[in-house]
Scaffold this motif. Structure first.
Motif, PDB file in Angstrom:
ATOM      1  N   CYS A  87      -5.512 -13.630  -6.160  1.00  0.00           N
ATOM      2  CA  CYS A  87      -4.871 -13.707  -5.193  1.00  0.00           C
ATOM      3  C   CYS A  87      -4.654 -15.214  -5.269  1.00  0.00           C
ATOM      4  O   CYS A  87      -5.388 -16.092  -5.571  1.00  0.00           O
ATOM      5  N   GLY A 138     -14.744 -10.014  -0.403  1.00  0.00           N
ATOM      6  CA  GLY A 138     -15.402  -9.850   1.042  1.00  0.00           C
ATOM      7  C   GLY A 138     -16.072 -11.146   1.421  1.00  0.00           C
ATOM      8  O   GLY A 138     -15.966 -11.490   2.312  1.00  0.00           O
ATOM      9  N   LYS A 141     -13.430 -13.825   1.957  1.00  0.00           N
ATOM     10  CA  LYS A 141     -13.177 -13.819   3.248  1.00  0.00           C
ATOM     11  C   LYS A 141     -13.732 -14.070   4.464  1.00  0.00           C
ATOM     12  O   LYS A 141     -13.396 -14.630   5.391  1.00  0.00           O
ATOM     13  N   THR A 161      -3.842  -9.006  -2.730  1.00  0.00           N
ATOM     14  CA  THR A 161      -3.968  -7.601  -3.552  1.00  0.00           C
ATOM     15  C   THR A 161      -4.210  -6.542  -2.622  1.00  0.00           C
ATOM     16  O   THR A 161      -4.769  -6.905  -1.459  1.00  0.00           O
ATOM     17  N   ASP A 162      -4.189  -5.342  -2.868  1.00  0.00           N
ATOM     18  CA  ASP A 162      -4.704  -4.272  -2.094  1.00  0.00           C
ATOM     19  C   ASP A 162      -6.315  -4.481  -1.840  1.00  0.00           C
ATOM     20  O   ASP A 162      -6.734  -4.112  -0.971  1.00  0.00           O
ATOM     21  N   ALA A 163      -6.802  -4.678  -3.046  1.00  0.00           N
ATOM     22  CA  ALA A 163      -8.342  -5.114  -3.005  1.00  0.00           C
ATOM     23  C   ALA A 163      -8.802  -6.106  -2.300  1.00  0.00           C
ATOM     24  O   ALA A 163      -9.672  -5.927  -1.463  1.00  0.00           O
ATOM     25  N   TRP A 164      -7.798  -6.953  -1.984  1.00  0.00           N
ATOM     26  CA  TRP A 164      -7.986  -7.952  -1.053  1.00  0.00           C
ATOM     27  C   TRP A 164      -8.093  -7.475   0.306  1.00  0.00           C
ATOM     28  O   TRP A 164      -8.850  -7.749   1.201  1.00  0.00           O
ATOM     29  N   ARG A 165      -7.056  -6.657   0.748  1.00  0.00           N
ATOM     30  CA  ARG A 165      -6.869  -6.218   2.006  1.00  0.00           C
ATOM     31  C   ARG A 165      -8.037  -5.273   2.318  1.00  0.00           C
ATOM     32  O   ARG A 165      -8.448  -5.088   3.423  1.00  0.00           O
ATOM     33  N   ASP A 166      -8.543  -4.447   1.235  1.00  0.00           N
ATOM     34  CA  ASP A 166      -9.587  -3.496   1.652  1.00  0.00           C
ATOM     35  C   ASP A 166     -10.952  -4.095   1.607  1.00  0.00           C
ATOM     36  O   ASP A 166     -12.027  -3.430   2.154  1.00  0.00           O
ATOM     37  N   ALA A 167     -11.111  -5.391   1.067  1.00  0.00           N
ATOM     38  CA  ALA A 167     -12.506  -6.137   1.254  1.00  0.00           C
ATOM     39  C   ALA A 167     -12.764  -6.697   2.572  1.00  0.00           C
ATOM     40  O   ALA A 167     -12.173  -6.646   3.573  1.00  0.00           O
TER      41      ALA A 167
END
Length: 167
Positions: A87, A138, A141, A161-167
């Protein structure tokens, strides 16, 4: 429009080339409409980005981009062809906040995560960070959001990324 001109198209001895990116400047933001990023050639028309973008959205260090070369030998990115999973996060310390205009203080806050990044300039202490895919997203963030709440900085997500959004 002003542009960030490539100072060289190759970085001697390091196998690096400059890839230029074009974009529409955002109002109230830096007045540039291009950014040059160092990259390592992968094929004749693709390269892996080797530094963090300050201005270009949708690309992160480690991504592979396809480019075309114009008549002047300038390589222009046309698309991202492989995402690295990294990211790009940009942080601007607030002059009146506890960190002042200190890019170094921003880097120190993120040092426990091992994040690499660059500072735009001493006059404009804007920090662009590469957040690797295997980082505790997480926790990064939480630090970004608490720093913004505490008045340390403003931040933006340049490439996530999707992993960033989901964290």
């Amino acid at each position: 429009m002003a542009s960030v001109a490539p100072d060289r198209t190759t970085r001697d001895g390091q196998g690096m080339v400059k890839i230029m990116f074009r974009f529409v400047p955002r109002e109230g933001w830096l007045p540039y409409d291009t950014e040059g990023l160092w990259a390592r050639l992968v094929t004749a028309d693709t390269a892996r980005v080797a530094n963090v973008p300050f201005l270009q959205d949708g690309v992160a260090e480690g991504d592979v981009v396809r480019f075309t070369t114009d008549d002047d030998g300038v390589r222009w990115s046309v698309e991202r062809v492989e995402a690295s999973g990294n990211c790009t996060i940009r942080v601007l310390p607030l002059p009146d906040g506890p960190l002042g205009r200190s890019a170094r203080a921003v880097h120190e806050k993120f040092a426990p995560f091992g994040l690499g990044g660059e500072t735009f300039s001493a006059e404009f202490p804007f920090v662009a960070l590469t957040v690797p895919a295997d980082t505790d997203l997480g926790a990064v963030k939480v630090l970004l959001e608490s720093g913004e709440t505490e008045g340390w900085w403003a931040f933006e997500e340049g490439c996530i990324t999707d992993a960033w959004r989901d964290a």
